[in-house]
Design an enzyme around this catalytic site. Structure first.
Site, PDB file in Angstrom:
ATOM      1  N   TYR A  58      -2.885 -18.109  -5.352  1.00  0.00           N
ATOM      2  CA  TYR A  58      -3.597 -16.929  -4.836  1.00  0.00           C
ATOM      3  C   TYR A  58      -5.073 -17.267  -4.610  1.00  0.00           C
ATOM      4  CZ  TYR A  58      -6.280 -12.592  -5.230  1.00  0.00           C
ATOM      5  OH  TYR A  58      -7.194 -11.588  -5.040  1.00  0.00           O
ATOM      6  N   ASP A 116      -4.701 -17.293 -17.244  1.00  0.00           N
ATOM      7  CA  ASP A 116      -5.811 -16.374 -17.556  1.00  0.00           C
ATOM      8  C   ASP A 116      -6.982 -17.143 -18.172  1.00  0.00           C
ATOM      9  OD1 ASP A 116      -4.766 -13.971 -16.722  1.00  0.00           O
ATOM     10  OD2 ASP A 116      -4.080 -13.330 -18.712  1.00  0.00           O
ATOM     11  N   SER A 161      -1.767 -10.235  -3.606  1.00  0.00           N
ATOM     12  CA  SER A 161      -2.758 -10.567  -4.646  1.00  0.00           C
ATOM     13  C   SER A 161      -2.200 -10.565  -6.065  1.00  0.00           C
ATOM     14  CB  SER A 161      -3.978  -9.654  -4.521  1.00  0.00           C
ATOM     15  OG  SER A 161      -3.603  -8.317  -4.496  1.00  0.00           O
ATOM     16  N   GLY A 165       0.831  -1.209   0.000  1.00  0.00           N
ATOM     17  CA  GLY A 165       0.000   0.000   0.000  1.00  0.00           C
ATOM     18  C   GLY A 165       0.866   1.260   0.000  1.00  0.00           C
ATOM     19  N   HIS A 179      -2.435  -4.801 -13.585  1.00  0.00           N
ATOM     20  CA  HIS A 179      -3.824  -4.737 -14.054  1.00  0.00           C
ATOM     21  C   HIS A 179      -3.950  -3.994 -15.378  1.00  0.00           C
ATOM     22  CE1 HIS A 179      -4.320  -5.404  -9.654  1.00  0.00           C
ATOM     23  NE2 HIS A 179      -5.188  -6.283 -10.102  1.00  0.00           N
TER      24      HIS A 179
HETATM   25  N1  LIG Z   1      -7.725  -5.419  -7.224  1.00  0.00           N
HETATM   26  C1  LIG Z   1      -8.574  -6.367  -7.659  1.00  0.00           C
HETATM   27  O1  LIG Z   1      -9.022  -6.361  -8.824  1.00  0.00           O
HETATM   28  C2  LIG Z   1      -9.027  -7.452  -6.716  1.00  0.00           C
HETATM   29  C3  LIG Z   1      -9.895  -8.432  -7.224  1.00  0.00           C
HETATM   30  C4  LIG Z   1     -10.338  -9.425  -6.350  1.00  0.00           C
HETATM   31  C5  LIG Z   1      -9.935  -9.440  -5.035  1.00  0.00           C
HETATM   32  N2  LIG Z   1      -9.085  -8.490  -4.564  1.00  0.00           N
HETATM   33  C6  LIG Z   1      -8.696  -8.539  -3.147  1.00  0.00           C
HETATM   34  O2  LIG Z   1      -9.004  -7.282  -2.576  1.00  0.00           O
HETATM   35  C7  LIG Z   1      -8.080  -6.954  -1.550  1.00  0.00           C
HETATM   36  C8  LIG Z   1      -7.501  -5.572  -1.800  1.00  0.00           C
HETATM   37  O3  LIG Z   1      -6.885  -5.550  -3.072  1.00  0.00           O
HETATM   38  P1  LIG Z   1      -6.122  -4.243  -3.549  1.00  0.00           P
HETATM   39  O4  LIG Z   1      -6.054  -4.289  -5.033  1.00  0.00           O
HETATM   40  O5  LIG Z   1      -6.679  -3.050  -2.867  1.00  0.00           O
HETATM   41  O6  LIG Z   1      -4.669  -4.551  -2.981  1.00  0.00           O
HETATM   42  P2  LIG Z   1      -3.568  -3.542  -2.416  1.00  0.00           P
HETATM   43  O7  LIG Z   1      -2.262  -4.261  -2.506  1.00  0.00           O
HETATM   44  O8  LIG Z   1      -3.691  -2.200  -3.042  1.00  0.00           O
HETATM   45  O9  LIG Z   1      -3.999  -3.410  -0.881  1.00  0.00           O
HETATM   46  C9  LIG Z   1      -3.662  -4.363   0.097  1.00  0.00           C
HETATM   47  C10 LIG Z   1      -3.224  -3.606   1.339  1.00  0.00           C
HETATM   48  O10 LIG Z   1      -2.971  -4.541   2.397  1.00  0.00           O
HETATM   49  C11 LIG Z   1      -1.748  -4.202   3.041  1.00  0.00           C
HETATM   50  N3  LIG Z   1      -1.208  -5.452   3.615  1.00  0.00           N
HETATM   51  C12 LIG Z   1      -0.784  -6.545   2.939  1.00  0.00           C
HETATM   52  N4  LIG Z   1      -0.361  -7.497   3.803  1.00  0.00           N
HETATM   53  C13 LIG Z   1      -0.544  -6.997   5.062  1.00  0.00           C
HETATM   54  C14 LIG Z   1      -0.313  -7.486   6.375  1.00  0.00           C
HETATM   55  N5  LIG Z   1       0.195  -8.706   6.590  1.00  0.00           N
HETATM   56  N6  LIG Z   1      -0.630  -6.712   7.438  1.00  0.00           N
HETATM   57  C15 LIG Z   1      -1.150  -5.452   7.237  1.00  0.00           C
HETATM   58  N7  LIG Z   1      -1.385  -4.931   6.017  1.00  0.00           N
HETATM   59  C16 LIG Z   1      -1.085  -5.691   4.940  1.00  0.00           C
HETATM   60  C17 LIG Z   1      -0.890  -3.601   1.956  1.00  0.00           C
HETATM   61  O11 LIG Z   1       0.143  -2.768   2.442  1.00  0.00           O
HETATM   62  C18 LIG Z   1      -1.932  -2.829   1.146  1.00  0.00           C
HETATM   63  O12 LIG Z   1      -2.077  -1.508   1.635  1.00  0.00           O
HETATM   64  C19 LIG Z   1      -7.062  -8.073  -1.543  1.00  0.00           C
HETATM   65  O13 LIG Z   1      -7.420  -8.980  -0.517  1.00  0.00           O
HETATM   66  C20 LIG Z   1      -7.213  -8.725  -2.903  1.00  0.00           C
HETATM   67  O14 LIG Z   1      -6.873 -10.085  -2.869  1.00  0.00           O
HETATM   68  C21 LIG Z   1      -8.620  -7.503  -5.379  1.00  0.00           C
HETATM   69  O1  LIG Z   2      -0.874  -5.378 -19.226  1.00  0.00           O
HETATM   70  C1  LIG Z   2      -1.851  -6.151 -19.327  1.00  0.00           C
HETATM   71  C2  LIG Z   2      -2.618  -6.508 -18.204  1.00  0.00           C
HETATM   72  C3  LIG Z   2      -3.672  -7.387 -18.382  1.00  0.00           C
HETATM   73  N1  LIG Z   2      -3.982  -7.863 -19.619  1.00  0.00           N
HETATM   74  C4  LIG Z   2      -5.132  -8.736 -19.790  1.00  0.00           C
HETATM   75  O2  LIG Z   2      -6.272  -8.050 -19.312  1.00  0.00           O
HETATM   76  C5  LIG Z   2      -7.178  -8.936 -18.660  1.00  0.00           C
HETATM   77  C6  LIG Z   2      -7.411  -8.456 -17.237  1.00  0.00           C
HETATM   78  O3  LIG Z   2      -6.193  -8.611 -16.495  1.00  0.00           O
HETATM   79  P1  LIG Z   2      -5.954  -7.998 -15.050  1.00  0.00           P
HETATM   80  O4  LIG Z   2      -4.552  -8.332 -14.656  1.00  0.00           O
HETATM   81  O5  LIG Z   2      -6.347  -6.548 -15.044  1.00  0.00           O
HETATM   82  O6  LIG Z   2      -6.992  -8.762 -14.146  1.00  0.00           O
HETATM   83  P2  LIG Z   2      -7.178 -10.337 -13.911  1.00  0.00           P
HETATM   84  O7  LIG Z   2      -8.477 -10.692 -14.590  1.00  0.00           O
HETATM   85  O8  LIG Z   2      -6.001 -11.122 -14.274  1.00  0.00           O
HETATM   86  O9  LIG Z   2      -7.232 -10.418 -12.310  1.00  0.00           O
HETATM   87  C7  LIG Z   2      -8.228  -9.858 -11.508  1.00  0.00           C
HETATM   88  O10 LIG Z   2      -9.224 -10.814 -11.273  1.00  0.00           O
HETATM   89  C8  LIG Z   2      -8.741 -11.995 -10.687  1.00  0.00           C
HETATM   90  C9  LIG Z   2      -9.936 -12.877 -10.574  1.00  0.00           C
HETATM   91  O11 LIG Z   2      -9.890 -13.800 -11.593  1.00  0.00           O
HETATM   92  C10 LIG Z   2      -8.094 -11.712  -9.337  1.00  0.00           C
HETATM   93  O12 LIG Z   2      -9.057 -11.392  -8.379  1.00  0.00           O
HETATM   94  C11 LIG Z   2      -7.072 -10.606  -9.428  1.00  0.00           C
HETATM   95  O13 LIG Z   2      -6.694 -10.197  -8.136  1.00  0.00           O
HETATM   96  C12 LIG Z   2      -7.649  -9.433 -10.165  1.00  0.00           C
HETATM   97  O14 LIG Z   2      -6.668  -8.483 -10.372  1.00  0.00           O
HETATM   98  C13 LIG Z   2      -6.515 -10.320 -18.743  1.00  0.00           C
HETATM   99  O15 LIG Z   2      -7.033 -10.986 -19.844  1.00  0.00           O
HETATM  100  C14 LIG Z   2      -5.048 -10.019 -18.996  1.00  0.00           C
HETATM  101  O16 LIG Z   2      -4.376 -11.008 -19.736  1.00  0.00           O
HETATM  102  C15 LIG Z   2      -3.233  -7.518 -20.730  1.00  0.00           C
HETATM  103  O17 LIG Z   2      -3.503  -7.966 -21.841  1.00  0.00           O
HETATM  104  N2  LIG Z   2      -2.189  -6.659 -20.545  1.00  0.00           N
END
Ligand SMILES: NC(=O)c1ccc[n+]([C@@H]2O[C@H](COP(=O)([O-])OP(=O)(O)OC[C@H]3O[C@@H](n4cnc5c(N)ncnc54)[C@H](O)[C@@H]3O)[C@@H](O)[C@H]2O)c1
Ligand SMILES: O=c1ccn([C@@H]2O[C@H](COP(=O)(O)OP(=O)(O)O[C@H]3O[C@H](CO)[C@H](O)[C@H](O)[C@H]3O)[C@@H](O)[C@H]2O)c(=O)[nH]1
Length: 325
Positions: free
Chosen positions: A141, A289, A77, A36, A189
């Site tokens: 994951y 993927d 993640s 973070g 992402h």
């Molecule tokens: N971003 C997505 O598209 C997505 C999709 C599905 C699920 N999630 C889940 O949502 C949650 C948040 O995702 P995000 O994209 O905001 O991630 P992020 O990395 O931006 O946020 C995670 C936060 O948790 C903190 N953290 C990690 N380990 C820790 C620990 N042991 N103790 C205290 N703090 C800790 C990090 O410093 C960070 O601030 C995660 O659990 C992730 O698996 C995210």
């Molecule tokens: O630079 C990039 C990044 C992504 N992609 C493509 O774009 C799509 C979306 O990719 P993201 O990495 O943005 O997201 P994901 O679908 O791989 O993953 C997300 O959804 C997952 C659930 O399946 C998990 O929760 C994960 O944490 C969350 O980021 C995928 O087809 C990926 O191959 C590209 O082509 N180029």
């Protein structure tokens, strides 16, 4: 009725902390700033720097702030990293969350909302994916989150913990007021990487695969706006707090818009919004993927009364772009 937000210095946690603060709810953030950023910490919310795996710190925190609920975002993640270091993910996500919930039940903290993921489903056998779809994660994951989901009913049975596991699809966008946005380092992402090209921080967007069984050959995903996710957390907590004793409150709920867009459609929309040509570099498929991930959000709508506002891709990309610009 203070709520602890773990991971509140991260992308989704900081938006949810803002939503709770805006609604006048007392909140405390616990974050170790491992992935973070301090700049994402919302002003005016108490922040404790520390690890969710530290039982003593948790006990002090629960008592000092009179915590009644936990929204648990803190996790590792990165799917690709989890394939190379599975142990890191089982320890950081599954084991540390067991420590967190154990400390909760020992301190009478009875409500838990988990950040789960579409990655628990693995390769889908039916689209849209509903909550009864088989769970066969294809990476550590996803498995690390499934393990947490598997633990929860046991904590409920033994200690009466009430829980909701929110399975997000692809979180995207930024606070429309520009107070928070998506920052990850490294950024994996799609949308932020496209916008990095528009900002000329990257020369071209690498597109992973053009031979998927989809209309244009690129992967289809369900992009859900981060402020809609934040809203769903508040509604999930309200639901847990107000559900009647006899009602089955705990459970898993998908959070997705219910619509799917291909990688090329996302790039095309970003071209219109940014006015940048966004060159692409075609690359092989990224391991793990799935071709198509689209949520059924029927349960979220029925159970939580959730009504996502930013359901079109333009609005999602526009808010992300405004935050960066
Ligand atoms: N971003 C997505 O598209 C997505 C999709 C599905 C699920 N999630 C889940 O949502 C949650 C948040 O995702 P995000 O994209 O905001 O991630 P992020 O990395 O931006 O946020 C995670 C936060 O948790 C903190 N953290 C990690 N380990 C820790 C620990 N042991 N103790 C205290 N703090 C800790 C990090 O410093 C960070 O601030 C995660 O659990 C992730 O698996 C995210
Ligand atoms: O630079 C990039 C990044 C992504 N992609 C493509 O774009 C799509 C979306 O990719 P993201 O990495 O943005 O997201 P994901 O679908 O791989 O993953 C997300 O959804 C997952 C659930 O399946 C998990 O929760 C994960 O944490 C969350 O980021 C995928 O087809 C990926 O191959 C590209 O082509 N180029």
């Amino acid at each position: 009725m203070t709520t602890l937000i773990t991971g509140g210095a991260g992308y989704i946690g900081s938006h949810t902390a803002l939503a709770l603060r805006d609604a006048g709810k007392p909140v405390v953030i616990l974050d170790d700033i491992s992935t973070g950023f301090r700049q994402l910490l919302p002003e005016g919310i108490p922040f404790v720097e520390g690890d969710i795996g530290d039982s003593q710190l948790l006990q002090d925190l629960f008592q000092r702030y009179e915590i009644k609920s936990v929204m648990h975002f803190a996790a590792r993640s990165l799917v690709g990293q989890s394939m190379k270091e599975p142990g890191t993910y089982f320890l950081a996500n599954s084991a540390k969350t067991a420590t967190l919930i154990q400390a909760m039940v020992q301190n009478n903290v009875g409500h838990f909302i988990l950040s789960s993921t579409a990655a628990v489903y693995g390769e889908p056998t039916a689209i849209p994916i509903d909550e009864n779809h088989v769970l066969q994660p294809t990476n550590p994951y996803g498995l690390s989150k499934k393990i947490i989901e598997d633990m929860l009913p046991w904590f409920e049975k033994a200690h009466g913990l009430k829980w909701i596991s929110l399975r997000y699809f692809n979180a995207a966008g930024a606070d429309p007021q520009g107070r928070s946005g998506e920052i990850h380092d490294p950024e994996t992402h799609l949308i932020p990487n496209i916008l990095k090209v528009a900002l000329e921080e990257k020369e071209a967007l690498q597109v992973f695969g053009n031979d998927y069984p989809t209309p244009d050959g690129t992967c289809i995903r369900d992009y859900v706006h981060v402020t809609d996710l934040a809203k769903a957390h508040m509604q999930a907590l309200d639901f847990l707090l107000h559900s009647a004793r006899e009602e089955k409150a705990s459970g898993t709920i998908n959070l997705g818009s219910g619509s799917g867009y291909s990688v090329l459609e996302v790039i095309e929309t970003a071209r219109r919004i940014t006015g940048h040509p966004i060159p692409v570099q075609w690359c092989p498929r990224r391991p793990g993927d799935p071709a198509i991930l689209v949520a059924s959000n029927k349960k979220a709508k029925e159970k939580l009364n959730w009504n996502p506002k930013h359901t079109n891709l333009e609005s999602i990309i526009q808010t992300a772009w405004d935050y960066l610009g």
